[in-house]
Design a protein around this motif. Structure first.
Motif, PDB file in Angstrom:
ATOM      1  N   MET A   1       0.693  44.765 -16.997  1.00 18.17           N
ATOM      2  CA  MET A   1      -0.496  43.924 -16.799  1.00 18.17           C
ATOM      3  C   MET A   1      -0.268  42.885 -15.704  1.00 18.17           C
ATOM      4  SD  MET A   1      -2.735  41.740 -19.567  1.00 18.17           S
ATOM      5  CE  MET A   1      -1.554  40.438 -19.811  1.00 18.17           C
ATOM      6  N   GLU A   2       1.018  42.535 -15.488  1.00 23.98           N
ATOM      7  CA  GLU A   2       1.325  41.503 -14.493  1.00 23.98           C
ATOM      8  C   GLU A   2       0.858  41.916 -13.104  1.00 23.98           C
ATOM      9  OE1 GLU A   2       5.091  38.646 -13.231  1.00 23.98           O
ATOM     10  OE2 GLU A   2       5.270  40.129 -14.850  1.00 23.98           O
ATOM     11  N   ASP A   3       1.016  43.235 -12.773  1.00 26.13           N
ATOM     12  CA  ASP A   3       0.580  43.720 -11.465  1.00 26.13           C
ATOM     13  C   ASP A   3      -0.926  43.586 -11.298  1.00 26.13           C
ATOM     14  OD1 ASP A   3       3.160  44.338 -10.825  1.00 26.13           O
ATOM     15  OD2 ASP A   3       3.014  46.439 -11.426  1.00 26.13           O
ATOM     16  N   LYS A   4      -1.662  43.923 -12.358  1.00 26.30           N
ATOM     17  CA  LYS A   4      -3.122  43.833 -12.308  1.00 26.30           C
ATOM     18  C   LYS A   4      -3.576  42.383 -12.175  1.00 26.30           C
ATOM     19  CE  LYS A   4      -3.936  48.049 -14.984  1.00 26.30           C
ATOM     20  NZ  LYS A   4      -4.498  48.617 -16.242  1.00 26.30           N
ATOM     21  N   LEU A   5      -2.860  41.485 -12.872  1.00 27.85           N
ATOM     22  CA  LEU A   5      -3.216  40.071 -12.787  1.00 27.85           C
ATOM     23  C   LEU A   5      -3.006  39.523 -11.380  1.00 27.85           C
ATOM     24  CD1 LEU A   5      -1.796  38.543 -16.091  1.00 27.85           C
ATOM     25  CD2 LEU A   5      -4.179  38.574 -15.386  1.00 27.85           C
ATOM     26  N   SER A   6      -1.981  40.027 -10.710  1.00 29.65           N
ATOM     27  CA  SER A   6      -1.657  39.505  -9.378  1.00 29.65           C
ATOM     28  C   SER A   6      -2.751  39.828  -8.360  1.00 29.65           C
ATOM     29  CB  SER A   6      -0.315  40.076  -8.903  1.00 29.65           C
ATOM     30  OG  SER A   6      -0.404  41.485  -8.739  1.00 29.65           O
ATOM     31  N   ALA A  20     -11.182  33.921 -23.750  1.00 28.10           N
ATOM     32  CA  ALA A  20     -10.057  33.641 -24.643  1.00 28.10           C
ATOM     33  C   ALA A  20     -10.262  32.303 -25.359  1.00 28.10           C
ATOM     34  CB  ALA A  20      -8.755  33.627 -23.854  1.00 28.10           C
ATOM     35  N   GLN A  21     -10.786  31.326 -24.619  1.00 26.47           N
ATOM     36  CA  GLN A  21     -11.119  30.032 -25.235  1.00 26.47           C
ATOM     37  C   GLN A  21     -12.148  30.208 -26.349  1.00 26.47           C
ATOM     38  OE1 GLN A  21     -12.063  27.729 -21.480  1.00 26.47           O
ATOM     39  NE2 GLN A  21     -11.307  26.062 -22.767  1.00 26.47           N
ATOM     40  N   LYS A  22     -13.209  30.952 -26.016  1.00 22.16           N
ATOM     41  CA  LYS A  22     -14.305  31.153 -26.954  1.00 22.16           C
ATOM     42  C   LYS A  22     -13.821  31.841 -28.220  1.00 22.16           C
ATOM     43  CE  LYS A  22     -18.849  30.704 -27.327  1.00 22.16           C
ATOM     44  NZ  LYS A  22     -19.537  29.424 -27.144  1.00 22.16           N
ATOM     45  N   ALA A  23     -12.893  32.795 -28.040  1.00 23.01           N
ATOM     46  CA  ALA A  23     -12.378  33.550 -29.187  1.00 23.01           C
ATOM     47  C   ALA A  23     -11.276  32.803 -29.933  1.00 23.01           C
ATOM     48  CB  ALA A  23     -11.852  34.899 -28.708  1.00 23.01           C
ATOM     49  N   GLY A  24     -10.822  31.654 -29.400  1.00 23.93           N
ATOM     50  CA  GLY A  24      -9.768  30.884 -30.060  1.00 23.93           C
ATOM     51  C   GLY A  24      -8.407  31.561 -30.013  1.00 23.93           C
ATOM     52  N   MET A  25      -8.166  32.349 -28.973  1.00 25.04           N
ATOM     53  CA  MET A  25      -6.920  33.101 -28.865  1.00 25.04           C
ATOM     54  C   MET A  25      -5.747  32.182 -28.531  1.00 25.04           C
ATOM     55  SD  MET A  25      -8.302  36.473 -26.815  1.00 25.04           S
ATOM     56  CE  MET A  25      -6.697  37.293 -26.858  1.00 25.04           C
ATOM     57  N   LYS A  26      -4.561  32.527 -29.091  1.00 27.72           N
ATOM     58  CA  LYS A  26      -3.354  31.718 -28.867  1.00 27.72           C
ATOM     59  C   LYS A  26      -2.205  32.603 -28.407  1.00 27.72           C
ATOM     60  CE  LYS A  26      -4.429  28.041 -32.173  1.00 27.72           C
ATOM     61  NZ  LYS A  26      -3.910  27.196 -33.275  1.00 27.72           N
ATOM     62  N   GLY A  27      -1.545  32.134 -27.345  1.00 31.76           N
ATOM     63  CA  GLY A  27      -0.366  32.831 -26.849  1.00 31.76           C
ATOM     64  C   GLY A  27       0.893  32.157 -27.348  1.00 31.76           C
ATOM     65  N   ALA A  60      -0.820  32.436 -15.480  1.00 32.71           N
ATOM     66  CA  ALA A  60       0.279  32.019 -16.362  1.00 32.71           C
ATOM     67  C   ALA A  60      -0.172  31.969 -17.815  1.00 32.71           C
ATOM     68  CB  ALA A  60       0.809  30.659 -15.913  1.00 32.71           C
ATOM     69  N   PHE A  61      -1.399  31.506 -18.039  1.00 36.70           N
ATOM     70  CA  PHE A  61      -1.923  31.452 -19.417  1.00 36.70           C
ATOM     71  C   PHE A  61      -2.060  32.854 -19.996  1.00 36.70           C
ATOM     72  CE2 PHE A  61      -5.768  31.588 -22.164  1.00 36.70           C
ATOM     73  CZ  PHE A  61      -5.230  30.933 -23.271  1.00 36.70           C
ATOM     74  N   VAL A  62      -2.630  33.767 -19.231  1.00 34.21           N
ATOM     75  CA  VAL A  62      -2.804  35.136 -19.731  1.00 34.21           C
ATOM     76  C   VAL A  62      -1.452  35.780 -20.005  1.00 34.21           C
ATOM     77  CG1 VAL A  62      -3.741  37.427 -19.200  1.00 34.21           C
ATOM     78  CG2 VAL A  62      -5.018  35.387 -18.550  1.00 34.21           C
ATOM     79  N   LEU A  63      -0.465  35.521 -19.142  1.00 34.52           N
ATOM     80  CA  LEU A  63       0.875  36.103 -19.321  1.00 34.52           C
ATOM     81  C   LEU A  63       1.635  35.491 -20.494  1.00 34.52           C
ATOM     82  CD1 LEU A  63       1.971  36.445 -15.585  1.00 34.52           C
ATOM     83  CD2 LEU A  63       1.458  38.296 -17.197  1.00 34.52           C
ATOM     84  N   SER A  64       1.107  34.390 -21.051  1.00 31.70           N
ATOM     85  CA  SER A  64       1.771  33.786 -22.217  1.00 31.70           C
ATOM     86  C   SER A  64       1.485  34.559 -23.493  1.00 31.70           C
ATOM     87  CB  SER A  64       1.331  32.320 -22.369  1.00 31.70           C
ATOM     88  OG  SER A  64      -0.012  32.238 -22.846  1.00 31.70           O
ATOM     89  N   PHE A  65       0.627  35.573 -23.410  1.00 32.42           N
ATOM     90  CA  PHE A  65       0.330  36.420 -24.569  1.00 32.42           C
ATOM     91  C   PHE A  65       1.260  37.630 -24.553  1.00 32.42           C
ATOM     92  CE2 PHE A  65      -3.378  33.858 -24.092  1.00 32.42           C
ATOM     93  CZ  PHE A  65      -3.904  33.699 -25.361  1.00 32.42           C
ATOM     94  N   LYS A  66       1.987  37.839 -25.640  1.00 36.33           N
ATOM     95  CA  LYS A  66       2.986  38.900 -25.710  1.00 36.33           C
ATOM     96  C   LYS A  66       2.638  39.999 -26.719  1.00 36.33           C
ATOM     97  CE  LYS A  66       5.473  36.533 -22.801  1.00 36.33           C
ATOM     98  NZ  LYS A  66       5.567  36.948 -21.385  1.00 36.33           N
ATOM     99  N   GLU A  67       1.718  39.721 -27.636  1.00 32.81           N
ATOM    100  CA  GLU A  67       1.350  40.727 -28.632  1.00 32.81           C
ATOM    101  C   GLU A  67       0.622  41.887 -27.955  1.00 32.81           C
ATOM    102  OE1 GLU A  67       2.050  40.834 -31.862  1.00 32.81           O
ATOM    103  OE2 GLU A  67       3.189  38.934 -31.733  1.00 32.81           O
ATOM    104  N   LYS A  68       0.946  43.104 -28.372  1.00 36.47           N
ATOM    105  CA  LYS A  68       0.360  44.294 -27.752  1.00 36.47           C
ATOM    106  C   LYS A  68      -1.159  44.293 -27.852  1.00 36.47           C
ATOM    107  CE  LYS A  68       0.631  49.328 -27.700  1.00 36.47           C
ATOM    108  NZ  LYS A  68       1.243  50.543 -28.302  1.00 36.47           N
ATOM    109  N   GLU A  69      -1.673  43.863 -28.985  1.00 39.39           N
ATOM    110  CA  GLU A  69      -3.128  43.830 -29.181  1.00 39.39           C
ATOM    111  C   GLU A  69      -3.793  42.900 -28.175  1.00 39.39           C
ATOM    112  OE1 GLU A  69      -6.386  42.972 -32.768  1.00 39.39           O
ATOM    113  OE2 GLU A  69      -4.267  42.462 -33.026  1.00 39.39           O
ATOM    114  N   ASP A  70      -3.173  41.737 -27.935  1.00 35.52           N
ATOM    115  CA  ASP A  70      -3.732  40.782 -26.981  1.00 35.52           C
ATOM    116  C   ASP A  70      -3.639  41.311 -25.549  1.00 35.52           C
ATOM    117  OD1 ASP A  70      -4.322  38.932 -28.969  1.00 35.52           O
ATOM    118  OD2 ASP A  70      -2.347  37.994 -28.848  1.00 35.52           O
ATOM    119  N   ILE A  71      -2.527  41.943 -25.226  1.00 36.86           N
ATOM    120  CA  ILE A  71      -2.342  42.492 -23.884  1.00 36.86           C
ATOM    121  C   ILE A  71      -3.387  43.565 -23.601  1.00 36.86           C
ATOM    122  CG2 ILE A  71      -0.789  43.844 -22.425  1.00 36.86           C
ATOM    123  CD1 ILE A  71       1.545  42.353 -23.814  1.00 36.86           C
TER     124      ILE A  71
END
Length: 488
Positions: A1-6, A20-27, A60-71
């Motif tokens: 996912m890092e390549d796509k984010l770049s 992610a804010q709206k859904a209350g997601m946490k990394g 950086a915020f998106v990359l702070s998520f490590k769970e497969k479901e979140d990715i």
């Protein structure tokens, strides 16, 4: 996912972080504001608006998520939005634009596009088509038209039960009944042409449709349809390269927000009636009609304004005026003091239960009398969403306050009966100018109307604000639906 984010644009990243804010997601470092406190020691969460942060902060915020479901969740979001960005950038960057690409461009630029084509494609059951390596330098000119039929299910949702896709030569590429996957409450046979018997033993599912779409749309093909967003929602397919025939024709004037029906376009542009009044839909015919409209637009250009179709209104209906937005504290009998002429009043039942306002028909002896009464009304004239003329008329309430009501014709302007009636209600002055006839009664009603001109303007502005608030509310509902994620 890092390549796509770049390679993702800042606009895409902002949208993802807001969802992610709206859904209350946490990394790993908490939600967005908690992440900012950890990540930015200087400013912390004091500047939390994602649009004001750098693209690097958002990544950086998106990359702070490590769970497969979140990715996977973020990957689906990026795929959908990146595809749309690529299409827009490719169309902008081309020196010459093909007629097909021009119509894609027209669809993307339509003011209703963002609202209509905001899909919850981050959800698991959705399929997002690949943009395709073949489309790296240019978009395809291959056209495929689709139409779907939906039924109402017992859980209150709609489900797809029939689909047809045709190519540019009107050859059928896909034509299947579809298992809705849940109990059906109403087959809407009079509209869909589908009955319970048609679906007996049908195993073809939405997953099967998505597999077919994966093959048919693998090279950046252009998908065509009328109000195509509804078909894409039914199939749960997000495809970025589209031509929507309800967007590409100029329809009515600026005061008419209504989009043309497929049948109206067929009559005006193609010169034939798609279906008789009351006949059920045929998705083969509808898909072919959408394709024919696109080909006609490509061949002829056809940038002329398509006139708003005149509905077939019976004579008895033309003898009515619709009065709506009537305050509840204005008795229906008091309408006689506002509208001149001899008429009876028929109160309309409210669709939304008891509200602040109600509607009524003023029923005259004939269309001529109804038109005369309308012409004698003083008030700002505009049009409803179907292009029918209406006036905003000032009324005096018993409380002493001034309010305003709408009085609307039952037909569009400039139909033969309307024109002849309008002319007969006017008389020519010696100077050659036309002057509207007024009765003594109408003059009495209008006395002092200049005192309330400013109040009418206030009413008009309030109405505009209400309409914009409703639009914002609809967009907010779509955003909420987009951010709904199982388990959150």
């Amino acid at each position: 996912m890092e390549d796509k984010l770049s390679t993702a644009s800042k606009d895409v990243l902002v949208h993802i972080v807001k969802l992610a804010q709206k859904a209350g997601m946490k990394g790993e470092h908490g939600d967005w504001k908690e992440f900012l406190k950890f990540f930015d020691k200087k400013f912390g969460s004091s500047m939390s608006d994602p649009s004001k942060r750098t693209a690097d902060d958002l990544r950086a915020f998106v990359l702070s998520f490590k769970e497969k479901e979140d990715i996977n969740y973020f990957a689906r979001l990026m795929k959908s939005h990146t595809n749309r960005e690529k299409v827009k950038q490719l169309l902008k960057g081309q020196d010459t634009e093909s007629p097909e690409q021009r119509l894609v461009h027209l669809t993307l630029e339509h003011p209703h596009y963002s609202l209509s084509y905001s899909f919850p494609s981050h959800e698991e059951e959705w399929f997002v088509t690949k943009f395709g390596k073949k489309a790296k330098g240019k978009t395809s000119n291959t056209l495929l038209a689709v139409d779907c039929e939906m039924v109402l299910c017992e859980d209150g949702t709609e489900a797809l039960v029939k689909i047809c896709m045709v190519d540019r030569d009107l050859q059928i590429k896909l034509h299947e009944f579809v298992n809705p996957g849940k109990p059906v409450a109403d087959y809407r046979t009079h509209i869909t042409g589908v009955s319970a018997k048609d679906l007996e033993g049908v195993t073809f599912s939405i997953k099967d449709i998505q597999k077919s779409m994966r093959k048919l749309l693998s090279r950046g093909e252009i998908l065509v349809g009328h109000s195509l967003s509804n078909d894409l929602k039914a199939m749960k397919v997000d495809h970025a390269i589209v031509i929507d025939t309800s967007f590409i024709f100029k329809y009515g004037d600026e005061s008419t927000r209504r989009r043309p029906s497929l049948n109206d376009l067929c009559k005006t542009v193609l010169g034939y009636e798609l279906r008789k009044k009351g006949a059920s839909h045929n998705c083969v015919d509808d898909a072919c009609a959408a394709m024919k409209l696109v080909l006609a637009k490509i061949e002829n250009g056809n940038d002329d304004v398509i006139p708003v179709a005149q509905p077939d209104v019976p004579e008895v209906e033309k003898a009515k005026l619709l009065v709506h937005r009537i305050p509840n504290d204005l008795a229906s009998e008091e309408l006689k003091q506002v509208i001149c002429g001899d008429f009876t009043i028929e109160i309309q039942a409210s669709k939304n239960g008891k509200g602040k306002n109600y509607s009524a028909f003023a029923i005259f002896e004939n269309p001529q009398e109804a038109l005369n009464a309308y012409e004698n009304l003083q008030g700002e004239e505009n049009k409803d969403s179907y292009g029918r003329p209406q006036k905003l008329v000032s009324v005096q309430l018993k409380s002493g306050l001034t309010s305003a009501i709408y009085v609307r014709k039952m037909t569009l302007d400039n139909s033969p009966s309307q024109v002849s009636a309008k002319r007969s209600s006017q008389t020519e002055t010696s100077g050659g100018e036309l002057k509207r006839l007024k009765t003594d009664h109408s003059e009495e009603v209008l006395e002092g109307s200049s005192c309330v001109d400013h109040e009418l303007e206030i009413k008009r502005l309030k109405k505009l604000v209400e309409e914009r608030d409703e639009e914002i509310s609809r967009q907010q509902n779509i955003l909420t639906a987009l951010t709904r994620k199982q388990g959150l």
